[in-house]
Scaffold this motif. Structure first.
Motif, mmCIF file in Angstrom:
data_model
loop_
_atom_site.group_PDB
_atom_site.id
_atom_site.type_symbol
_atom_site.label_atom_id
_atom_site.label_comp_id
_atom_site.label_asym_id
_atom_site.label_seq_id
_atom_site.Cartn_x
_atom_site.Cartn_y
_atom_site.Cartn_z
ATOM 1 N N ARG A 1 8.413 16.860 -8.734
ATOM 2 C CA ARG A 1 8.986 15.517 -8.936
ATOM 3 C C ARG A 1 8.042 14.456 -8.383
ATOM 4 N NH1 ARG A 1 14.840 16.694 -6.544
ATOM 5 N NH2 ARG A 1 13.448 16.835 -4.773
ATOM 6 N N PRO A 2 8.042 13.274 -8.990
ATOM 7 C CA PRO A 2 7.186 12.197 -8.469
ATOM 8 C C PRO A 2 7.518 11.900 -7.008
ATOM 9 C CG PRO A 2 8.072 11.595 -10.602
ATOM 10 C CD PRO A 2 8.777 12.861 -10.184
ATOM 11 N N ALA A 3 6.488 11.766 -6.197
ATOM 12 C CA ALA A 3 6.655 11.492 -4.765
ATOM 13 C C ALA A 3 6.991 10.021 -4.547
ATOM 14 C CB ALA A 3 5.380 11.860 -4.016
ATOM 15 N N ALA A 4 7.969 9.780 -3.688
ATOM 16 C CA ALA A 4 8.381 8.411 -3.368
ATOM 17 C C ALA A 4 7.453 7.816 -2.307
ATOM 18 C CB ALA A 4 9.814 8.394 -2.871
ATOM 19 N N TRP A 5 7.123 6.572 -2.494
ATOM 20 C CA TRP A 5 6.388 5.806 -1.500
ATOM 21 C C TRP A 5 7.418 5.048 -0.681
ATOM 22 C CZ3 TRP A 5 0.951 3.705 -2.620
ATOM 23 C CH2 TRP A 5 0.236 4.598 -3.417
ATOM 24 N N LYS A 6 7.138 4.803 0.587
ATOM 25 C CA LYS A 6 8.039 4.034 1.444
ATOM 26 C C LYS A 6 7.397 2.687 1.731
ATOM 27 C CE LYS A 6 10.142 8.089 3.442
ATOM 28 N NZ LYS A 6 10.377 8.904 4.634
ATOM 29 N N LEU A 7 8.176 1.635 1.481
ATOM 30 C CA LEU A 7 7.694 0.264 1.636
ATOM 31 C C LEU A 7 8.548 -0.488 2.645
ATOM 32 C CD1 LEU A 7 7.304 -0.651 -2.148
ATOM 33 C CD2 LEU A 7 5.622 0.434 -0.646
ATOM 34 N N ARG A 8 7.928 -1.434 3.325
ATOM 35 C CA ARG A 8 8.632 -2.279 4.284
ATOM 36 C C ARG A 8 8.306 -3.740 4.011
ATOM 37 N NH1 ARG A 8 5.382 -3.911 9.310
ATOM 38 N NH2 ARG A 8 3.239 -3.611 8.635
ATOM 39 N N ALA A 9 9.170 -4.609 4.477
ATOM 40 C CA ALA A 9 8.897 -6.041 4.426
ATOM 41 C C ALA A 9 8.052 -6.399 5.650
ATOM 42 C CB ALA A 9 10.206 -6.828 4.446
ATOM 43 N N ILE A 10 7.310 -7.486 5.544
ATOM 44 C CA ILE A 10 6.499 -7.957 6.668
ATOM 45 C C ILE A 10 6.977 -9.341 7.085
ATOM 46 C CG2 ILE A 10 4.469 -6.583 6.087
ATOM 47 C CD1 ILE A 10 3.243 -9.156 4.849
ATOM 48 N N SER A 11 6.650 -9.730 8.300
ATOM 49 C CA SER A 11 7.020 -11.045 8.810
ATOM 50 C C SER A 11 6.097 -12.111 8.221
ATOM 51 C CB SER A 11 6.906 -11.071 10.332
ATOM 52 O OG SER A 11 5.543 -10.957 10.721
ATOM 53 N N GLU A 12 6.538 -13.335 8.268
ATOM 54 C CA GLU A 12 5.678 -14.437 7.828
ATOM 55 C C GLU A 12 4.472 -14.554 8.749
ATOM 56 O OE1 GLU A 12 3.703 -17.559 6.112
ATOM 57 O OE2 GLU A 12 5.052 -16.065 5.282
ATOM 58 N N PRO B 1 2.578 6.684 1.438
ATOM 59 C CA PRO B 1 1.624 7.431 2.233
ATOM 60 C C PRO B 1 0.885 6.526 3.220
ATOM 61 C CG PRO B 1 0.731 7.042 0.053
ATOM 62 C CD PRO B 1 2.133 6.539 0.050
ATOM 63 N N ASP B 2 0.371 7.117 4.286
ATOM 64 C CA ASP B 2 -0.360 6.375 5.288
ATOM 65 C C ASP B 2 -1.735 6.018 4.731
ATOM 66 O OD1 ASP B 2 -1.682 5.319 7.458
ATOM 67 O OD2 ASP B 2 -1.479 7.106 8.717
ATOM 68 N N LEU B 3 -1.878 4.781 4.290
ATOM 69 C CA LEU B 3 -3.130 4.340 3.675
ATOM 70 C C LEU B 3 -4.280 4.233 4.674
ATOM 71 C CD1 LEU B 3 -1.674 1.588 1.310
ATOM 72 C CD2 LEU B 3 -2.217 3.975 0.757
ATOM 73 N N ASN B 4 -3.960 4.286 5.960
ATOM 74 C CA ASN B 4 -4.999 4.240 6.990
ATOM 75 C C ASN B 4 -5.505 5.624 7.368
ATOM 76 O OD1 ASN B 4 -5.163 1.346 7.544
ATOM 77 N ND2 ASN B 4 -3.046 1.573 8.185
ATOM 78 N N ASP B 5 -4.959 6.653 6.755
ATOM 79 C CA ASP B 5 -5.370 8.023 7.041
ATOM 80 C C ASP B 5 -6.824 8.226 6.619
ATOM 81 O OD1 ASP B 5 -4.333 10.930 7.663
ATOM 82 O OD2 ASP B 5 -5.516 11.060 5.813
ATOM 83 N N ALA B 6 -7.635 8.659 7.565
ATOM 84 C CA ALA B 6 -9.068 8.828 7.311
ATOM 85 C C ALA B 6 -9.335 9.852 6.213
ATOM 86 C CB ALA B 6 -9.787 9.233 8.594
ATOM 87 N N GLU B 7 -8.586 10.943 6.188
ATOM 88 C CA GLU B 7 -8.798 11.971 5.155
ATOM 89 C C GLU B 7 -8.443 11.444 3.764
ATOM 90 O OE1 GLU B 7 -8.120 16.373 6.306
ATOM 91 O OE2 GLU B 7 -6.596 15.201 7.397
ATOM 92 N N LEU B 8 -7.375 10.657 3.687
ATOM 93 C CA LEU B 8 -6.995 10.068 2.402
ATOM 94 C C LEU B 8 -8.110 9.152 1.903
ATOM 95 C CD1 LEU B 8 -4.833 9.580 0.171
ATOM 96 C CD2 LEU B 8 -4.020 7.676 1.585
ATOM 97 N N GLN B 9 -8.593 8.290 2.776
ATOM 98 C CA GLN B 9 -9.674 7.380 2.395
ATOM 99 C C GLN B 9 -10.937 8.149 2.016
ATOM 100 O OE1 GLN B 9 -10.197 4.331 5.393
ATOM 101 N NE2 GLN B 9 -8.031 3.810 5.361
ATOM 102 N N GLN B 10 -11.230 9.193 2.767
ATOM 103 C CA GLN B 10 -12.416 9.997 2.480
ATOM 104 C C GLN B 10 -12.294 10.680 1.118
ATOM 105 O OE1 GLN B 10 -13.185 13.016 5.406
ATOM 106 N NE2 GLN B 10 -15.332 13.184 4.836
#
Length: 140
Positions: free
Chosen positions: A31-42, A84-93
């Motif tokens: 099944r397609p994997a869900a991404w988790k999103l959050r709102a940010i402050s101004e 997914p954790d976009l700051n993950d070094a392995e993902l970026q690599q």
């Protein structure tokens, strides 16, 4: 009406939202994997805008600050993605890029990124204007 309802401890916290961003990333069951999103402050949004300013030549050759909207949008999307954790070094690599904004652009097809960006803007309230909110208050 009490001013205390506006105090920080009384503000409702926005919840993480799960979104299917792409059909191309599937879990163990297919099944397609869900991404988790959050709102940010101004406050964070303002920081992202400041980081996305560039100098352009204005009249008389003077440098003028201008928002690089593409850079801003990439930073905003990256700031809102929790999983997914976009700051993950392995993902970026694995995508041969550095930085959360760069990896999310590399991971997604153009339409997928556009849909994700639209959802991020919605979560952060950019899909509603003040007149809509005023109309809701009047109707209550």
């Amino acid at each position: 009406m009490s001013m205390k309802l506006f105090f920080a401890q009384n503000a409702l916290q926005s919840e993480l939202q799960e979104v299917i961003v792409s059909e191309r990333f599937v879990d163990e069951t297919g099944r397609p994997a869900a991404w988790k999103l959050r709102a940010i402050s101004e406050e964070l949004n303002e920081e992202l805008r400041s980081q996305s300013m560039k100098r352009t030549k204005g009249k008389n050759g003077q440098g003028m600050p201008e928002l690089d909207y593409n850079a801003y949008l990439g930073r905003m999307v990256a700031a809102c993605v929790v999983f997914p954790d976009l700051n993950d070094a392995e993902l970026q690599q694995s995508y041969a890029v550095r930085g959360a904004a760069a990896v999310v652009r590399k991971m997604l097809l153009a339409g997928e990124f556009a849909n994700l960006a639209a959802k991020v803007q919605e979560i952060n309230g950019f899909d509603r204007d003040v007149s809509e909110l005023s109309d809701e208050v009047k109707n209550d």
